[in-house]
Design an enzyme around this catalytic site. Structure first.
Site, PDB file in Angstrom:
ATOM      1  N   ASP A   1       0.868  -1.177   0.000  1.00  8.39           N
ATOM      2  CA  ASP A   1       0.000   0.000   0.000  1.00  8.39           C
ATOM      3  C   ASP A   1       0.908   1.231   0.000  1.00  8.39           C
ATOM      4  OD1 ASP A   1      -1.524   2.187   0.783  1.00  8.39           O
ATOM      5  OD2 ASP A   1      -2.701   1.074   2.248  1.00  8.39           O
TER       6      ASP A   1
ATOM      7  N   TYR B   1      -9.026  16.229  -4.688  1.00  6.65           N
ATOM      8  CA  TYR B   1      -8.255  15.629  -5.793  1.00  6.65           C
ATOM      9  C   TYR B   1      -7.416  16.677  -6.544  1.00  6.65           C
ATOM     10  CZ  TYR B   1      -7.436  12.613  -9.926  1.00  6.65           C
ATOM     11  OH  TYR B   1      -6.880  11.870 -10.943  1.00  6.65           O
TER      12      TYR B   1
ATOM     13  N   VAL C   1      -9.432   9.580 -19.573  1.00  8.67           N
ATOM     14  CA  VAL C   1      -8.957   8.288 -20.068  1.00  8.67           C
ATOM     15  C   VAL C   1      -9.940   7.215 -19.606  1.00  8.67           C
ATOM     16  CG1 VAL C   1      -7.027   6.660 -20.121  1.00  8.67           C
ATOM     17  CG2 VAL C   1      -6.581   9.110 -19.829  1.00  8.67           C
TER      18      VAL C   1
HETATM   19  N1  LIG Z   1      -8.630   7.595 -15.804  1.00  5.46           N
HETATM   20  C1  LIG Z   1      -8.536   8.888 -15.943  1.00  5.46           C
HETATM   21  O1  LIG Z   1      -9.331   9.524 -16.664  1.00  5.46           O
HETATM   22  C2  LIG Z   1      -7.443   9.651 -15.260  1.00  5.46           C
HETATM   23  C3  LIG Z   1      -7.268  10.994 -15.602  1.00  5.46           C
HETATM   24  C4  LIG Z   1      -6.263  11.731 -15.005  1.00  5.46           C
HETATM   25  C5  LIG Z   1      -5.415  11.134 -14.078  1.00  5.46           C
HETATM   26  N2  LIG Z   1      -5.587   9.821 -13.738  1.00  5.46           N
HETATM   27  C6  LIG Z   1      -4.653   9.260 -12.751  1.00  5.46           C
HETATM   28  O2  LIG Z   1      -4.031   8.126 -13.334  1.00  5.46           O
HETATM   29  C7  LIG Z   1      -3.707   7.183 -12.318  1.00  5.46           C
HETATM   30  C8  LIG Z   1      -4.286   5.811 -12.686  1.00  5.46           C
HETATM   31  O3  LIG Z   1      -5.681   5.941 -12.848  1.00  5.46           O
HETATM   32  P1  LIG Z   1      -6.558   4.790 -13.532  1.00  5.46           P
HETATM   33  O4  LIG Z   1      -7.623   5.479 -14.270  1.00  5.46           O
HETATM   34  O5  LIG Z   1      -5.683   3.798 -14.210  1.00  5.46           O
HETATM   35  O6  LIG Z   1      -7.238   4.153 -12.233  1.00  5.46           O
HETATM   36  P2  LIG Z   1      -7.465   2.628 -11.796  1.00  5.46           P
HETATM   37  O7  LIG Z   1      -7.726   1.773 -12.979  1.00  5.46           O
HETATM   38  O8  LIG Z   1      -8.482   2.692 -10.705  1.00  5.46           O
HETATM   39  O9  LIG Z   1      -6.062   2.248 -11.187  1.00  5.46           O
HETATM   40  C9  LIG Z   1      -5.609   2.829  -9.983  1.00  5.46           C
HETATM   41  C10 LIG Z   1      -4.426   2.040  -9.469  1.00  5.46           C
HETATM   42  O10 LIG Z   1      -4.002   2.633  -8.229  1.00  5.46           O
HETATM   43  C11 LIG Z   1      -3.669   1.575  -7.358  1.00  5.46           C
HETATM   44  N3  LIG Z   1      -3.863   1.961  -5.959  1.00  5.46           N
HETATM   45  C12 LIG Z   1      -4.965   2.527  -5.411  1.00  5.46           C
HETATM   46  N4  LIG Z   1      -4.762   2.701  -4.091  1.00  5.46           N
HETATM   47  C13 LIG Z   1      -3.526   2.216  -3.818  1.00  5.46           C
HETATM   48  C14 LIG Z   1      -2.732   2.111  -2.648  1.00  5.46           C
HETATM   49  N5  LIG Z   1      -3.169   2.558  -1.465  1.00  5.46           N
HETATM   50  N6  LIG Z   1      -1.496   1.554  -2.734  1.00  5.46           N
HETATM   51  C15 LIG Z   1      -1.032   1.106  -3.927  1.00  5.46           C
HETATM   52  N7  LIG Z   1      -1.717   1.197  -5.080  1.00  5.46           N
HETATM   53  C16 LIG Z   1      -2.952   1.740  -5.019  1.00  5.46           C
HETATM   54  C17 LIG Z   1      -4.616   0.438  -7.690  1.00  5.46           C
HETATM   55  O11 LIG Z   1      -3.945  -0.748  -7.348  1.00  5.46           O
HETATM   56  P3  LIG Z   1      -4.702  -2.173  -7.170  1.00  5.46           P
HETATM   57  O12 LIG Z   1      -5.510  -2.383  -8.416  1.00  5.46           O
HETATM   58  O13 LIG Z   1      -3.594  -3.102  -7.018  1.00  5.46           O
HETATM   59  O14 LIG Z   1      -5.560  -2.033  -5.937  1.00  5.46           O
HETATM   60  C18 LIG Z   1      -4.777   0.609  -9.206  1.00  5.46           C
HETATM   61  O15 LIG Z   1      -3.846  -0.194  -9.873  1.00  5.46           O
HETATM   62  C19 LIG Z   1      -4.262   7.762 -11.017  1.00  5.46           C
HETATM   63  O16 LIG Z   1      -3.198   8.427 -10.331  1.00  5.46           O
HETATM   64  C20 LIG Z   1      -5.302   8.756 -11.478  1.00  5.46           C
HETATM   65  O17 LIG Z   1      -5.479   9.795 -10.534  1.00  5.46           O
HETATM   66  C21 LIG Z   1      -6.588   9.071 -14.314  1.00  5.46           C
END
Ligand SMILES: NC(=O)c1ccc[n+]([C@@H]2O[C@H](COP(=O)([O-])OP(=O)(O)OC[C@H]3O[C@@H](n4cnc5c(N)ncnc54)[C@H](OP(=O)(O)O)[C@@H]3O)[C@@H](O)[C@H]2O)c1
Length: 263
Positions: free
Chosen positions: A61, A152, A185
């Site tokens: 974590d 956020y 995304v």
């Molecule tokens: N999707 C978008 O539109 C978007 C836009 C801008 C920025 N982002 C940023 O891009 C990043 C990835 O987003 P995503 O869309 O791919 O989200 P996602 O599919 O929900 O993936 C989030 C990841 O964060 C990990 N995570 C969450 N809490 C954690 C913790 N306490 N310790 C370790 N790992 C943790 C999860 O790991 P586990 O699966 O192993 O639990 C998961 O792999 C994030 O930082 C998000 O803020 C996303």
């Protein structure tokens, strides 16, 4: 080349890992971090191995200092010194500021901002030995206020500044630090939004490129930033959003090509 990726089993994390695996980087080893052992981690490891990469899984974590240290130490045990740390783990936490609890505020900052400080500090001695790099995934919400998204935007804005400061403090040691700001995304984090066809179409209409971002769009940006092609890029933020965050002025009524304003 040994790269540690946090949040690797999520949508963007997996996209980054797959792009890196496809780039034929010399003797690439990917250590992928997840919060838990299980099917998703195993499936990612198998997919990366099928692409010919040496892949290792580590679990922890990133909000916990001891886990951050543990993730890095285990990565070093498995694949030797790190050439790059890619911090993807993060999540938005909806909520209006008037109602937000201190615990929710802290949780959002701990996951999106403090975790990168913890991971960077844990990886610092190794990155110093390799003149490696750090790339963190921020968000367009870190550049623009995002009403209704609680802490956020402040947390991602702080992350961008944290990385600029690391670039100044650790640049002289040969460590480059940069951020990538994705726009919209489609990933498990946002999937529920895109299930609604009307919302999806309205979101697409806001993007000059006419589509929602894909995880590999972010993967290619990360690949560039950790590559030798970016060896003079330090403390920068690369926005990968199809132009959406800049389109605000096109919404002003009365501009050429739009219906004239009523008197
Ligand atoms: N999707 C978008 O539109 C978007 C836009 C801008 C920025 N982002 C940023 O891009 C990043 C990835 O987003 P995503 O869309 O791919 O989200 P996602 O599919 O929900 O993936 C989030 C990841 O964060 C990990 N995570 C969450 N809490 C954690 C913790 N306490 N310790 C370790 N790992 C943790 C999860 O790991 P586990 O699966 O192993 O639990 C998961 O792999 C994030 O930082 C998000 O803020 C996303």
């Amino acid at each position: 080349m040994h790269i540690l990726v946090t949040g690797a089993t999520g949508g963007i994390g997996r996209g980054i890992c797959e792009v890196l695996a496809l780039q034929a980087m010399p003797e690439l080893q990917l250590t992928v971090a997840s919060t838990q052992n299980g099917e998703r981690l195993e499936a990612l490891l198998q997919a990366l191995r099928d692409l010919g990469v040496q892949a290792h899984g580590v679990v922890g974590d990133v909000t916990r200092p001891e886990d951050a240290q543990g993730l890095v130490h285990e990565a070093l045990d498995r694949g030797g010194d790190l050439d790059a740390l890619v911090c993807v783990a993060g999540a938005s936490g909806p909520g209006k500021l008037a109602d937000l609890s201190v615990a929710q505020w802290d949780q959002t900052f701990n996951l999106n901002t403090r975790s990168v400080f913890l991971m960077a500090q844990a990886a610092y001695p190794s990155l110093k030995r390799t003149s490696g790099s750090i790339t963190a995934i921020a968000s367009m919400s870190g550049l623009h206020p995002h009403p209704g998204y609680g802490a956020y935007s402040p947390a991602k804005a702080a992350l961008i500044m944290l990385c600029r400061q690391l670039a100044q403090e650790w640049g002289p040691e040969g460590i480059r630090t940069n951020t990538v700001c994705p726009g919209m995304v489609r990933t498990p984090l946002t999937e529920s939004v895109y299930q609604d066809v009307d919302t999806k179409a309205r979101r697409e209409a806001l993007v000059p490129m006419g589509r929602i971002g894909r995880p590999d769009d972010i993967g290619h940006a990360v690949h560039y930033l950790i590559s030798a092609h970016a060896s003079y890029v330090n403390g920068q933020n690369l926005v990968v959003d199809g132009g959406v965050a800049d389109h605000m002025l096109s919404m002003i009524p009365g501009r050429p090509g739009k219906a004239p304003l009523k008197a």
